[in-house]
Design a protein around this motif. Sequence first.
Motif, short mmCIF file in Angstrom:
data_model
loop_
_atom_site.label_atom_id
_atom_site.label_comp_id
_atom_site.label_asym_id
_atom_site.label_seq_id
_atom_site.Cartn_x
_atom_site.Cartn_y
_atom_site.Cartn_z
N GLY A 46 -7.41 -3.60 -2.25
CA GLY A 46 -6.48 -2.54 -1.88
C GLY A 46 -5.17 -2.60 -2.64
O GLY A 46 -4.51 -1.59 -2.85
N ILE A 47 -4.77 -3.82 -3.04
CA ILE A 47 -3.46 -4.02 -3.67
C ILE A 47 -3.58 -4.06 -5.19
O ILE A 47 -2.65 -3.68 -5.91
CB ILE A 47 -2.84 -5.36 -3.16
N GLY A 48 -4.73 -4.52 -5.68
CA GLY A 48 -4.92 -4.62 -7.13
C GLY A 48 -4.60 -6.00 -7.69
O GLY A 48 -4.16 -6.13 -8.82
N ILE A 49 -4.83 -7.05 -6.88
CA ILE A 49 -4.66 -8.42 -7.36
C ILE A 49 -6.02 -8.89 -7.88
O ILE A 49 -7.04 -8.67 -7.22
CB ILE A 49 -4.18 -9.35 -6.22
N HIS A 50 -6.02 -9.52 -9.06
CA HIS A 50 -7.32 -9.82 -9.69
C HIS A 50 -7.59 -11.29 -9.97
O HIS A 50 -8.75 -11.65 -10.20
CB HIS A 50 -7.43 -9.06 -11.02
N SER A 51 -6.55 -12.14 -10.00
CA SER A 51 -6.74 -13.52 -10.49
C SER A 51 -7.75 -14.32 -9.68
O SER A 51 -7.48 -14.69 -8.54
CB SER A 51 -5.42 -14.28 -10.44
N GLY A 52 -8.87 -14.60 -10.30
CA GLY A 52 -9.85 -15.47 -9.67
C GLY A 52 -10.83 -14.76 -8.75
O GLY A 52 -11.78 -15.37 -8.26
N ASN A 53 -10.63 -13.45 -8.54
CA ASN A 53 -11.48 -12.74 -7.58
C ASN A 53 -12.95 -12.74 -8.01
O ASN A 53 -13.84 -13.06 -7.21
CB ASN A 53 -11.01 -11.29 -7.38
N GLN B 245 -14.44 -14.71 -10.03
CA GLN B 245 -14.97 -16.08 -10.02
C GLN B 245 -15.28 -16.54 -8.60
O GLN B 245 -16.29 -17.20 -8.36
CB GLN B 245 -13.95 -17.04 -10.67
N ALA B 246 -14.39 -16.18 -7.65
CA ALA B 246 -14.64 -16.56 -6.26
C ALA B 246 -15.90 -15.87 -5.74
O ALA B 246 -16.72 -16.48 -5.04
CB ALA B 246 -13.44 -16.21 -5.38
N ARG C 15 4.08 -3.05 -4.64
CA ARG C 15 2.73 -3.43 -5.05
C ARG C 15 2.78 -4.21 -6.37
O ARG C 15 2.16 -5.27 -6.51
CB ARG C 15 1.86 -2.17 -5.21
N ASP D 36 -0.59 -13.28 -8.51
CA ASP D 36 -1.32 -13.75 -9.70
C ASP D 36 -0.70 -15.05 -10.21
O ASP D 36 -1.42 -15.98 -10.58
CB ASP D 36 -1.30 -12.68 -10.80
N LEU E 283 -10.87 -10.97 -0.61
CA LEU E 283 -11.37 -10.08 -1.68
C LEU E 283 -11.06 -8.62 -1.34
O LEU E 283 -10.62 -7.86 -2.20
CB LEU E 283 -12.89 -10.26 -1.87
N PHE F 188 -8.82 -19.38 -5.66
CA PHE F 188 -8.90 -18.19 -4.81
C PHE F 188 -9.37 -18.59 -3.40
O PHE F 188 -8.75 -18.22 -2.39
CB PHE F 188 -9.88 -17.18 -5.41
N ALA G 157 -8.70 -7.51 0.81
CA ALA G 157 -7.24 -7.30 0.83
C ALA G 157 -6.73 -7.11 -0.60
O ALA G 157 -5.91 -6.23 -0.87
CB ALA G 157 -6.54 -8.48 1.50
N ASP G 158 -7.23 -7.92 -1.52
CA ASP G 158 -6.81 -7.82 -2.92
C ASP G 158 -7.21 -6.50 -3.56
O ASP G 158 -6.50 -5.97 -4.40
CB ASP G 158 -7.45 -8.94 -3.75
N SER H 207 -10.37 -21.22 -11.25
CA SER H 207 -9.74 -19.99 -10.74
C SER H 207 -10.45 -19.50 -9.48
O SER H 207 -9.81 -19.00 -8.55
CB SER H 207 -9.69 -18.90 -11.82
N GLY H 208 -11.78 -19.66 -9.44
CA GLY H 208 -12.52 -19.28 -8.23
C GLY H 208 -12.17 -20.20 -7.08
O GLY H 208 -11.98 -19.75 -5.94
N HIS I 134 0.83 -1.21 0.00
CA HIS I 134 0.00 0.00 0.00
C HIS I 134 0.86 1.26 0.00
O HIS I 134 0.37 2.35 -0.27
CB HIS I 134 -0.92 0.03 1.22
#
Lengths: 186, 186
Positions: free
Chosen positions: B161-168, B170-171, A108, A116, B156, A147, B158-159, A143-144, A102
């Motif tokens: 705030g950081i910008g992590i996207h893989s599988g989000n 879908q989860a 980051r 990823d 979800l 996660f 935490a991600d 992928s879900g 952050h």
Amino acid sequence: MRPEQSKALIFEAAERLIASQGAASLTVRGIAAEAGMNPSLVRYYYESTEDLLIAFFRQMAEEHSRKVEEALCAPHPLRALWNLHTRAPSGLLTMEIMSLGHRYESIREELVRHMDAVRKHVSRALQDKLSGEASCFGTNSPSGAAFIFLATAAALIADRGIGIHSGNAQAEEIVECWLDKVESAM
Amino acid sequence: MRPEQSKALIFEAAERLIASQGAASLTVRGIAAEAGMNPSLVRYYYESTEDLLIAFFRQMAEEHSRKVEEALCAPHPLRALWNLHTRAPSGLLTMEIMSLGHRYESIREELVRHMDAVRKHVSRALQDKLSGEASCFGTNSPSGAAFIFLATAAALIADRGIGIHSGNAQAEEIVECWLDKVESAM
């Protein structure tokens, strides 16, 4: 002292300070003191605290990636990935690194790339394995499921460090039963 | 200024500093400066940084508990609990509080009490609702399902705030489809 030895001492000092006082307050000077080294030697390798923290994170991420690749070659890769992601004594270091993400754009970016990549590995390991009894909450999205698998592992580790217990053993059992079904269908 | 007003200013200043520089480096003096108050006034309310941080956490936890109770009274309590736990802009404040739990035993105790209480609420809301189509990974443990539900929500946030996207996405879809089944069986 060889550069690799110096860097190893610097990273060990950084890790101890992150655990004891948090990542946000780290400085090159403080790390040098903790490592028992001259600040100018630390600065010879890392011009700024940010450079040092990026190198520290990269080393952690590389080690983690190596362990993920090892797990993927195990007889039961998902079980090995689960063990890898639930065996840490606490989630403090991960949380501190996320906090740094952050504050430093460079960290980051590295963090996003690494997380990823790990999720994609877990997702590929789940590909074509989620059906019938082995579905994840009744759906078949690898992928879900990857996660949720990693989120549950991270929460188990975070709780272990703090001492929160409600539902942890049950969640662990749920995922482990599910992994048995996923990997017996191989 | 009334005590409640002073305390509100102190907590707002603490929250801003936690976001910008991390919780571990907070001091009464720094918080007073951020709030534009005399340090002795801050010390009049809170003798030490630890006292201040405990009071800050208690206020956060009480507000969270109030929102959890509201959600439990909604027409679809689990959907409301899911919305409550996935709508924060980032998980930074939560991560910083968890870090503090590693450093202050008093905060650790409050944190454990609060997290256990929230999990038990979610678990009770799931009681008798996990069967057949609405099972969680094929099992019917409400406390395990509550753990996975909250772990997924926390990841979800935490991600985000950081910008992590893989599988989000879908989860999120997996949990939302599952909640539809859980709450349509009511």
